[in-house]
Scaffold this motif. Structure first.
Motif, PDB file in Angstrom:
ATOM      1  N   ASP A 211      -3.016  -4.101  -9.041  1.00 24.75           N
ATOM      2  CA  ASP A 211      -1.673  -4.426  -9.526  1.00 24.75           C
ATOM      3  C   ASP A 211      -0.841  -3.158  -9.711  1.00 24.75           C
ATOM      4  OD1 ASP A 211      -2.102  -7.137  -9.525  1.00 24.75           O
ATOM      5  OD2 ASP A 211      -2.585  -7.267 -11.667  1.00 24.75           O
ATOM      6  N   ASP A 212      -1.455  -2.126 -10.297  1.00 26.26           N
ATOM      7  CA  ASP A 212      -0.748  -0.845 -10.454  1.00 26.26           C
ATOM      8  C   ASP A 212      -0.401  -0.255  -9.093  1.00 26.26           C
ATOM      9  OD1 ASP A 212      -0.569  -0.661 -13.225  1.00 26.26           O
ATOM     10  OD2 ASP A 212      -2.557   0.219 -13.435  1.00 26.26           O
ATOM     11  N   LEU A 213      -1.345  -0.359  -8.171  1.00 31.27           N
ATOM     12  CA  LEU A 213      -1.144   0.243  -6.867  1.00 31.27           C
ATOM     13  C   LEU A 213      -0.006  -0.452  -6.109  1.00 31.27           C
ATOM     14  CD1 LEU A 213      -2.508   2.584  -5.378  1.00 31.27           C
ATOM     15  CD2 LEU A 213      -3.861   0.913  -4.128  1.00 31.27           C
ATOM     16  N   THR A 214       0.012  -1.770  -6.125  1.00 34.82           N
ATOM     17  CA  THR A 214       1.059  -2.496  -5.403  1.00 34.82           C
ATOM     18  C   THR A 214       2.430  -2.265  -6.037  1.00 34.82           C
ATOM     19  OG1 THR A 214       0.580  -4.478  -6.715  1.00 34.82           O
ATOM     20  CG2 THR A 214      -0.492  -4.291  -4.563  1.00 34.82           C
ATOM     21  N   ALA A 215       2.448  -1.923  -7.326  1.00 38.14           N
ATOM     22  CA  ALA A 215       3.713  -1.640  -7.997  1.00 38.14           C
ATOM     23  C   ALA A 215       4.144  -0.186  -7.815  1.00 38.14           C
ATOM     24  CB  ALA A 215       3.598  -1.957  -9.487  1.00 38.14           C
ATOM     25  N   GLY A 216       3.337   0.601  -7.106  1.00 36.64           N
ATOM     26  CA  GLY A 216       3.685   2.003  -6.859  1.00 36.64           C
ATOM     27  C   GLY A 216       3.327   2.932  -7.999  1.00 36.64           C
ATOM     28  N   ARG A 217       2.568   2.433  -8.974  1.00 39.08           N
ATOM     29  CA  ARG A 217       2.170   3.272 -10.106  1.00 39.08           C
ATOM     30  C   ARG A 217       0.859   3.982  -9.774  1.00 39.08           C
ATOM     31  NH1 ARG A 217       3.918  -1.623 -12.730  1.00 39.08           N
ATOM     32  NH2 ARG A 217       1.731  -2.300 -12.871  1.00 39.08           N
TER      33      ARG A 217
ATOM     34  N   LYS B  33       6.754   8.095  -1.154  1.00 37.29           N
ATOM     35  CA  LYS B  33       7.234   8.447   0.179  1.00 37.29           C
ATOM     36  C   LYS B  33       6.347   7.904   1.287  1.00 37.29           C
ATOM     37  CE  LYS B  33       9.560  12.705  -1.261  1.00 37.29           C
ATOM     38  NZ  LYS B  33       9.650  14.174  -1.085  1.00 37.29           N
ATOM     39  N   ALA B  34       5.181   7.399   0.925  1.00 36.43           N
ATOM     40  CA  ALA B  34       4.270   6.861   1.941  1.00 36.43           C
ATOM     41  C   ALA B  34       4.790   5.517   2.450  1.00 36.43           C
ATOM     42  CB  ALA B  34       2.874   6.702   1.356  1.00 36.43           C
ATOM     43  N   ARG B  35       4.525   5.254   3.705  1.00 37.67           N
ATOM     44  CA  ARG B  35       4.842   3.960   4.297  1.00 37.67           C
ATOM     45  C   ARG B  35       3.555   3.160   4.460  1.00 37.67           C
ATOM     46  NH1 ARG B  35       5.937   5.059   9.140  1.00 37.67           N
ATOM     47  NH2 ARG B  35       5.812   7.329   9.118  1.00 37.67           N
ATOM     48  N   ASP B  36       3.703   1.860   4.721  1.00 32.54           N
ATOM     49  CA  ASP B  36       2.538   0.975   4.893  1.00 32.54           C
ATOM     50  C   ASP B  36       1.607   1.055   3.690  1.00 32.54           C
ATOM     51  OD1 ASP B  36       3.556   0.371   7.395  1.00 32.54           O
ATOM     52  OD2 ASP B  36       2.342   1.872   8.420  1.00 32.54           O
ATOM     53  N   ARG B  37       2.194   1.076   2.497  1.00 30.28           N
ATOM     54  CA  ARG B  37       1.384   1.081   1.285  1.00 30.28           C
ATOM     55  C   ARG B  37       0.797  -0.315   1.043  1.00 30.28           C
ATOM     56  NH1 ARG B  37       5.317   3.235  -3.227  1.00 30.28           N
ATOM     57  NH2 ARG B  37       6.581   1.593  -2.281  1.00 30.28           N
ATOM     58  N   VAL B  38      -0.053  -0.418   0.018  1.00 33.59           N
ATOM     59  CA  VAL B  38      -0.607  -1.716  -0.357  1.00 33.59           C
ATOM     60  C   VAL B  38       0.505  -2.532  -1.018  1.00 33.59           C
ATOM     61  CG1 VAL B  38      -2.297  -2.923  -1.777  1.00 33.59           C
ATOM     62  CG2 VAL B  38      -2.919  -0.778  -0.647  1.00 33.59           C
ATOM     63  N   THR B  39       0.851  -3.657  -0.400  1.00 34.06           N
ATOM     64  CA  THR B  39       1.933  -4.496  -0.924  1.00 34.06           C
ATOM     65  C   THR B  39       1.416  -5.790  -1.538  1.00 34.06           C
ATOM     66  OG1 THR B  39       2.234  -5.460   1.279  1.00 34.06           O
ATOM     67  CG2 THR B  39       3.625  -3.567   0.700  1.00 34.06           C
TER      68      THR B  39
END
Length: 375
Positions: A82-88, A114-120
């Motif tokens: 959840d933190d990762l998908t929120a960019g935290r 700035k990364a693309r294709d992150r975990v969404t």
């Protein structure tokens, strides 16, 4: 008159009511008479008591179900994702107990932004409880596709003696691997973070799942095509190695040829018959004579081409050899005069090994005329 009982034992016995005129308070109910009805208060009490028992049972079942859900092994994994998908990124790293320091340039909120294709997004596919350990398999949504990742958890205790407490083991992160065919110490930007290549021309940075832009900065002397590196999921898998090949800019090529000319001029300026580190030399001196005014004269300058980077640098190839002549004044038993050698080939093959602010650095591949004929 004798008692004769009916089969049920009550047929010839008078009822109590018929004898005393009072209502029976105990004993079996004769056939044909309705059973005594309970009072309203008693009935309400029984119903209320039964309802309370049912409510307690329901509350217990619900409480146990909630407790089981809130203590399931996938809960720490969900919190991390959840933190990762929120960019935290920082919060996710802390929740998972992932150690990192200032050298981990990509493990910050700013870099991850700035990364693309992150975990969404993600979905939990399976949870396996082996007692003291558990494994959770999740599919991470990354760049329009699902990436499988497996997480391991350890049981650290229980709550209220019933529900297990799980701790997520730090997942193994992937890395961005860059191999640059160019000078060591070249500036490289990975995901907007500046670093330099090592002695072997590589850069390795631990990274969260995502795609990171990679750009080499050779200043005005050389450049390489920008590229990208993708880290998929978790498990320690590095990105597909990113290979970048540098090429000289027009300014770099001009500086390279100027460095070759400088090396040739340095050799020609020597007063030694065999200039150290040069590709030409003279031999055959007679020890009975004294040699003075020794000098080299460049009759023709070599022409060279500068090619691609190889293991030692950008390859410099002599396309047309130069010519040089050696002369000296001599004096000895036979009198005085002038000695000369040549003209002989001047080979300028070698490598451009790097650049400074003042220009290129050339290293000859041929020393002391090893592929030339001296005279």
């Amino acid at each position: 008159m004798t008692d004769q009982h009916q089969p049920d034992g009550w047929g010839s016995v008078p009822t109590v009511d018929s004898i005393s005129g009072t209502r029976a308070t105990s004993g079996p109910v004769p056939p044909g008479r309705p059973p005594r009805k309970l009072g309203r208060r008693a009935l309400v009490g029984i119903v209320a008591g039964g309802a309370a028992v049912v409510l307690l049972l329901v509350a217990g079942v619900v409480g146990y179900s909630v407790g089981t859900t809130s203590h399931s092994a996938d809960r720490p994994v969900r919190a991390f994702l959840d933190d990762l998908t929120a960019g935290r990124a920082s919060a996710a790293l802390a929740a998972a107990g992932i150690d990192h320091d200032d050298a981990d340039l990509l493990l910050t909120d700013a870099a991850y932004a700035k990364a693309r294709d992150r975990v969404t997004g993600y979905r939990i596919a399976a949870t396996r409880d082996d007692g003291d350990t558990a494994t959770v398999t999740a599919y991470l949504r990354q760049g329009g596709r699902d990436v499988s990742s497996t997480f391991t958890l350890d049981k650290t205790g229980t709550d209220w003696g019933l529900f297990p407490v799980w701790k997520l083991e730090a997942p193994r992160l992937g890395a961005v691997d860059v191999a640059l065919r160019g000078p060591s110490g070249t500036k490289v930007s990975v995901g907007g973070q500046a670093t330099t290549t090592s002695k072997d021309g590589t850069v390795t940075l631990t990274a969260l799942p995502g795609t990171y832009d990679v750009v080499a900065d050779g200043g005005k002397w050389y450049a390489a095509d920008a590229t990208k590196a993708t880290v998929a999921g978790f498990g320690g898998t590095a990105s597909s190695p990113v290979s970048m090949t540098t090429k000289l800019t027009p300014a770099g090529e001009q500086a390279a040829k100027a460095a070759v000319d400088g090396w040739v001029d340095g050799c020609v300026a020597s007063t030694d018959a065999a200039p150290k580190g040069c590709s030409f030399y003279a031999y055959g001196e007679d020890s009975a004579y004294t040699y003075t005014n020794q000098k080299w004269t460049l009759d023709a300058r070599p022409t060279v081409t500068v090619g691609d980077w190889v293991s030692n640098g950008w390859l410099v190839t002599t396309t047309t050899a130069g010519r040089a002549t050696f002369t000296a004044d001599i004096a000895g038993p036979g009198g005085v005069g002038t000695a000369s050698a040549g003209p002989m080939n001047v080979n300028a093959s070698g490598y451009i090994i790097g650049f400074t602010d003042s220009g290129a650095t050339f290293r000859s591949a041929i020393g002391n005329g090893s592929s030339d004929t001296g005279s």
